[in-house]
Design an enzyme around this catalytic site. Structure first.
Site, PDB file in Angstrom:
ATOM      1  N   LYS A   1       1.082 -93.102 -42.005  1.00 53.36           N
ATOM      2  CA  LYS A   1       0.227 -92.052 -41.436  1.00 53.36           C
ATOM      3  C   LYS A   1       0.244 -92.019 -39.903  1.00 53.36           C
ATOM      4  O   LYS A   1       0.131 -90.949 -39.310  1.00 53.36           O
ATOM      5  CB  LYS A   1      -1.215 -92.215 -41.937  1.00 53.36           C
ATOM      6  CG  LYS A   1      -1.394 -91.837 -43.399  1.00 53.36           C
ATOM      7  CD  LYS A   1      -2.862 -91.884 -43.798  1.00 53.36           C
ATOM      8  CE  LYS A   1      -3.034 -91.562 -45.272  1.00 53.36           C
ATOM      9  NZ  LYS A   1      -4.425 -91.467 -45.691  1.00 53.36           N
TER      10      LYS A   1
ATOM     11  N   ASP B   1      -7.907 -85.853 -44.331  1.00 54.36           N
ATOM     12  CA  ASP B   1      -8.731 -86.906 -44.960  1.00 54.36           C
ATOM     13  C   ASP B   1     -10.196 -86.767 -44.534  1.00 54.36           C
ATOM     14  O   ASP B   1     -11.094 -86.778 -45.389  1.00 54.36           O
ATOM     15  CB  ASP B   1      -8.228 -88.303 -44.561  1.00 54.36           C
ATOM     16  CG  ASP B   1      -7.016 -88.739 -45.372  1.00 54.36           C
ATOM     17  OD1 ASP B   1      -6.880 -88.301 -46.535  1.00 54.36           O
ATOM     18  OD2 ASP B   1      -6.205 -89.533 -44.854  1.00 54.36           O
TER      19      ASP B   1
HETATM   20  P1  NAP Z   1      -7.170-100.066 -43.526  1.00 56.07           P
HETATM   21  O1  NAP Z   1      -6.779 -99.193 -42.395  1.00 56.07           O
HETATM   22  O2  NAP Z   1      -6.310-101.235 -43.868  1.00 56.07           O
HETATM   23  O3  NAP Z   1      -8.672-100.619 -43.198  1.00 56.07           O
HETATM   24  C1  NAP Z   1      -9.240-101.609 -43.982  1.00 56.07           C
HETATM   25  C2  NAP Z   1     -10.721-101.846 -43.586  1.00 56.07           C
HETATM   26  O4  NAP Z   1     -11.282-102.742 -44.549  1.00 56.07           O
HETATM   27  C3  NAP Z   1     -10.933-102.496 -42.226  1.00 56.07           C
HETATM   28  O5  NAP Z   1     -12.136-102.034 -41.651  1.00 56.07           O
HETATM   29  C4  NAP Z   1     -11.057-103.977 -42.614  1.00 56.07           C
HETATM   30  O6  NAP Z   1     -11.811-104.777 -41.697  1.00 56.07           O
HETATM   31  C5  NAP Z   1     -11.837-103.872 -43.891  1.00 56.07           C
HETATM   32  N1  NAP Z   1     -11.675-105.075 -44.706  1.00 56.07           N
HETATM   33  C6  NAP Z   1     -10.531-105.512 -45.291  1.00 56.07           C
HETATM   34  N2  NAP Z   1     -10.775-106.672 -45.966  1.00 56.07           N
HETATM   35  C7  NAP Z   1     -12.107-106.949 -45.795  1.00 56.07           C
HETATM   36  C8  NAP Z   1     -12.971-107.979 -46.261  1.00 56.07           C
HETATM   37  N3  NAP Z   1     -12.521-108.974 -47.055  1.00 56.07           N
HETATM   38  N4  NAP Z   1     -14.295-107.918 -45.927  1.00 56.07           N
HETATM   39  C9  NAP Z   1     -14.776-106.916 -45.146  1.00 56.07           C
HETATM   40  N5  NAP Z   1     -13.995-105.905 -44.678  1.00 56.07           N
HETATM   41  C10 NAP Z   1     -12.684-105.929 -44.996  1.00 56.07           C
HETATM   42  O7  NAP Z   1      -7.330 -99.248 -44.873  1.00 56.07           O
HETATM   43  P2  NAP Z   1      -7.616 -97.665 -45.049  1.00 56.07           P
HETATM   44  O8  NAP Z   1      -6.345 -96.915 -44.996  1.00 56.07           O
HETATM   45  O9  NAP Z   1      -8.717 -97.293 -44.129  1.00 56.07           O
HETATM   46  O10 NAP Z   1      -8.104 -97.605 -46.593  1.00 56.07           O
HETATM   47  C11 NAP Z   1      -9.295 -98.216 -46.990  1.00 56.07           C
HETATM   48  C12 NAP Z   1      -9.671 -97.812 -48.414  1.00 56.07           C
HETATM   49  O11 NAP Z   1      -9.901 -96.407 -48.487  1.00 56.07           O
HETATM   50  C13 NAP Z   1      -8.602 -98.103 -49.482  1.00 56.07           C
HETATM   51  O12 NAP Z   1      -9.265 -98.586 -50.617  1.00 56.07           O
HETATM   52  C14 NAP Z   1      -8.001 -96.745 -49.778  1.00 56.07           C
HETATM   53  O13 NAP Z   1      -7.504 -96.648 -51.099  1.00 56.07           O
HETATM   54  C15 NAP Z   1      -9.222 -95.852 -49.600  1.00 56.07           C
HETATM   55  N6  NAP Z   1      -8.882 -94.445 -49.280  1.00 56.07           N
HETATM   56  C16 NAP Z   1      -9.386 -93.460 -50.108  1.00 56.07           C
HETATM   57  C17 NAP Z   1      -9.100 -92.132 -49.817  1.00 56.07           C
HETATM   58  C18 NAP Z   1      -9.636 -91.039 -50.728  1.00 56.07           C
HETATM   59  O14 NAP Z   1      -9.105 -89.924 -50.667  1.00 56.07           O
HETATM   60  N7  NAP Z   1     -10.657 -91.300 -51.519  1.00 56.07           N
HETATM   61  C19 NAP Z   1      -8.319 -91.794 -48.703  1.00 56.07           C
HETATM   62  C20 NAP Z   1      -7.845 -92.814 -47.871  1.00 56.07           C
HETATM   63  C21 NAP Z   1      -8.147 -94.157 -48.170  1.00 56.07           C
HETATM   64  P3  NAP Z   1     -11.092-105.601 -40.524  1.00 56.07           P
HETATM   65  O15 NAP Z   1     -10.878-104.636 -39.400  1.00 56.07           O
HETATM   66  O16 NAP Z   1     -12.051-106.672 -40.215  1.00 56.07           O
HETATM   67  O17 NAP Z   1      -9.784-106.140 -41.074  1.00 56.07           O
END
Ligand code: NAP
Length: 279
Positions: free
Chosen positions: A66, A102
């Protein structure tokens, strides 16, 4: 000639977008086809050039491309630039232009529960890619405040510092935010915590939410995360990630074709694929 639309990511086999968009092309009798392509990061530039050469009509872009795709596009709209990520590409007279649906998709989804953001205090849990999209979209739509909390506090702080806004916005650690939950009207869980198979995990416990607050989790596998179950038990309205997923797809479809699709049809299709019912 049949128009080609595609989703690129790595991995890509799990994507429900091909099913969702091909059903719409067939429903609206459009001569178009949507296909998933697995693209390795090192091949991204070549893939984008290839899509341009064959005059692809549009793309969806998913993890991990992305942000990395931005330098290879001919243009990018203002919101996608602020977010720093593109999930939708439109072929505009031979130029590939990037958008982000998004955040707007999330916002369309919560309109099912909230009629106006006026005077609303919002908390976003997480500061990753999805959180950024939702954060910058909220800021453009006039709530009272938008706060961010994250496991790595510095990342939440950096996000808040990047914003140039008159809306009140603060960064908190997860512990601080837990104490402040009763202050918020809308709480959005954007981390992957609680996603299958770790279905008993949650980033913090929403046991002290304001009654009737809207609590969202953008995860949709499972449909009812632990976070939503606890919030609901404590009197909140809850929404899972299906609406965001469906609306981001609907807004992409509209950008490509000019047709705002039947969102309920898309939702039922996605639920059928997931084999569940909504939260
Ligand atoms: P990302 O950029 O990797 O961000 C991950 C986030 O989760 C960061 O804030 C990270 O914190 C936190 N995190 C990871 N492990 C953790 C833990 N053990 N405890 C507390 N916080 C933790 O991921 P993303 O692209 O934003 O996606 C996140 C989620 O959203 C995924 O499940 C994805 O499938 C979902 N999503 C859904 C849609 C939809 O259309 N519904 C669209 C996009 C994404 P740190 O900064 O501390 O590492």
């Amino acid at each position: 000639m049949k128009k080609l639309f595609a989703v690129i990511g790595d991995p890509i086999g799990h994507s429900m977008s091909p099913f969702m968009h091909n059903d719409l092309f067939s429903f609206y009798k459009m001569d178009a086809y949507y296909h998933p392509f697995q693209v390795k990061l090192e091949n991204l530039e070549a893939a984008v050039k290839g899509f341009k050469a064959i005059d692809v009509a549009g793309l969806n872009v998913t993890v991990p491309h992305k942000s990395s795709i931005i330098p290879f596009l001919d243009g990018i709209d203002e919101l996608a630039r602020e977010i720093g990520a593109v999930n939708t590409v439109v072929n505009e007279d031979g130029k590939l232009v990037g958008y982000n649906t998004d955040g707007p998709g999330f916002l369309e989804g919560i309109k099912l529960y909230v009629s106006s953001l006026n005077n609303k205090n919002v908390l976003i849990i997480g500061a990753g890619g999805a959180a950024r999209a939702i954060y910058f979209t909220f800021l453009k739509n006039g709530p009272e405040s938008v706060d961010v909390c994250n496991r790595t506090f510095e990342k939440a702080q950096k996000l808040v510092e990047e914003s140039r806004t008159s809306v009140s916005t603060k960064a908190f650690s997860l512990e601080e935010a837990s104490q402040r939950l009763p202050e918020y009207d809308i709480i959005v869980q954007t981390t992957a915590i609680g996603m299958y198979p770790n279905v008993f995990d949650q980033p913090l416990s929403p046991s002290n939410v304001k009654k009737d607050a809207l609590v969202c989790d953008i995860i949709y596998n499972p449909l009812d995360t632990k976070f939503l179950i606890v919030a609901k038990k404590n009197g909140a309205k809850v929404q899972n990630g299906i609406d965001m997923f469906v609306y981001q797809g609907a807004l992409a479809f509209e950008k490509w074709t000019g047709q705002l699709p039947d969102v309920e049809r898309m939702k039922q299709n996605v639920l059928k694929q997931l084999g569940g019912t909504k939260c």
